[in-house]
Design an enzyme around this catalytic site. Structure first.
Site, short mmCIF file in Angstrom:
data_model
loop_
_atom_site.label_atom_id
_atom_site.label_comp_id
_atom_site.label_asym_id
_atom_site.label_seq_id
_atom_site.Cartn_x
_atom_site.Cartn_y
_atom_site.Cartn_z
CD GLU A 33 -3.03 -0.73 -0.01
OE1 GLU A 33 -3.05 -0.43 -1.22
OE2 GLU A 33 -3.56 -1.75 0.45
CG ASP A 36 0.84 2.96 -6.41
OD1 ASP A 36 1.05 3.76 -5.48
OD2 ASP A 36 -0.25 2.87 -7.01
N GLY A 121 -16.52 4.91 -3.71
CA GLY A 121 -15.93 5.44 -2.48
C GLY A 121 -15.58 4.36 -1.48
CB SER A 125 -9.95 0.48 -8.14
OG SER A 125 -8.73 0.99 -8.05
CB SER A 126 -15.49 2.96 -8.46
OG SER A 126 -15.19 4.09 -7.67
CB SER A 127 -11.77 6.61 -10.11
OG SER A 127 -11.49 6.41 -8.78
CG ASP A 171 -5.99 1.85 -7.84
OD1 ASP A 171 -5.33 0.97 -7.25
OD2 ASP A 171 -6.49 2.82 -7.27
#
Ligand code: GAF
Length: 385
Positions: A33, A36, A121, A125-127, A171
């Site tokens: 986490e 990256d 939210g 990683s919906s975006s 992501d």
């Protein structure tokens, strides 16, 4: 369950055209986490929540993008597309289009319907799934040939340069290159990766703390700034340390005292997280689930205590999970400050695990958690049809 037929039908009703359909998944990060953007290692898996993109070419000279999730539609002439984010759901697809055009790709007029089931939210990683679904769909109308890793980089640029969130590559990369039944160990410097099979006897259970997470909030960017401050101190002593990927615990012992305490802790999280992530991939490949689980718990403790990116609800979910029979490992997943925990659970124990976790969390917090039993899935793809 992805509503492919419904999305196709509604696109036809709305635009009076037949569409091609593409899908790009959300992700869960098993370990690694905030490593990256420090050019380190991450090990996510794509999940079976995704964004669908139904697309058809248009002769109108405009692009129209409809969102089933937001019950909204935007239309712009190709010659006057927005040049910057408007704090609107359409920033993500419009950002991708802006970057494709910036890259010299001749984007034609089109109609696009987006429909996703990645919880918003929730740190899943919906975006990125919206960005990658848009990219693969729009590119299908062009003659450009772009590899999946390259597409991931373009979508990351959309998020960094257009949306304005300083996120790393994880992501978008897993949304592009995920593989069914596998986790993916990614070297975020070289973008080399290897796939590690998730044993069929192990389930991925995701528990949503229901505490909202957002990259647009200041915390993600603040952490990134702290990490850069620590990197600069190490770089001043060892110029080859350009990112924390290049640093080790010995460097911290020598020069950590020059850092403000919060910066020292952020740096320690990242340096140790890189080691844990590589060890976790080795353990998964060797079928050593006990070691993988231990590393996940250690990663959670480091995320909570050193990176200070957890929240009390996520800590409760991890503590409850750790007491359950069959729980191999658990930790807060994604950007932090809310969102979901990821749990690896022996298949035969999954039903009891979910029930006990839901009840325990309700008793401890009064919150009803959404708990999903997920499956590691494929990355961006066209859905035949
Ligand atoms: C978010 C970001 F988008 C990723 O790039 C990564 O930094 C992650 O937070 C934390 O590991 O999902």
């Amino acid at each position: 369950m992805l509503d492919v037929n419904g999305t196709r039908e509604r696109h036809t009703q709305r635009f009076q055209q037949q569409a091609k359909i593409f899908a790009a998944p959300g992700r869960v990060n098993l370990i690694g986490e905030h490593t990256d953007y420090a050019e380190g290692f991450v090990m996510p898996a794509a999940i079976d929540f995704a964004t669908l993109a139904a697309i058809s070419p248009s002769s109108s000279g405009s692009i129209s993008i409809a969102s089933e999730n937001f019950h909204d539609q935007v239309t712009f002439p190709l010659h006057s597309l927005p040049e910057k984010a408007r704090h609107h759901w359409s920033d993500y697809p419009l950002g991708v289009i802006a970057i494709l055009r910036d890259k010299g790709i001749d984007v034609p007029a089109f109609n696009l319907t987006l429909n996703g089931d990645v919880p918003l939210g929730a740190g899943l990683s919906s975006s990125a799934s919206v960005e990658v679904a848009t990219a693969i769909a729009v590119l299908s109308l062009t003659t450009a040939t772009i590899s999946l890793p390259e597409m991931a980089k373009l979508c990351q640029r959309a998020e960094n340069e257009f949306v304005g969130a300083s996120t790393g590559i994880m992501d978008q990369f897993i949304a592009c290159c995920g593989a069914e039944d596998h986790a993916l160990l990614l070297d975020c410097r070289s973008l080399d990766y290897r796939l590690a099979p998730i044993p069929p006897t192990v389930s991925i259970v995701i528990s949503n703390s229901m505490v909202k997470h957002s990259h647009a909030g200041g915390e993600y960017n603040t952490r990134r700034t702290e990490v850069e401050e620590g990197t600069a101190i190490l770089h001043s002593h060892r110029p080859e340390v350009r990112f924390l990927r290049d640093a080790n615990v010995g460097d911290l012992e020598k020069w950590g005292s020059e850092m403000p305490h919060n910066v020292l802790k952020r740096v320690r999280h990242i340096i140790t997280e890189d080691d844990r992530t590589v060890a976790a991939a080795d353990a998964l490949e060797a079928g050593d689930m006990k070691t993988l689980g231990r590393l996940m718990y250690e990663a959670h403790a480091s995320y909570r205590d050193d990176f200070e990116a957890s929240c009390k609800e996520a800590d409760i979910l991890v503590e409850l999970a750790a007491k359950e029979p069959g729980c191999i490992g658990a930790r807060l997943t994604g950007g932090g400050f809310g969102g979901c925990t990821v749990n690896l659970v022996e298949q035969e124990h999954v039903s009891g695990f979910i029930e006990n976790l839901r009840n325990g969390y309700r008793n401890a917090t009064g919150i009803e958690a959404d708990i999903y039993r997920c499956h590691a899935s494929a990355g961006a793809r066209e859905i035949a049809g």
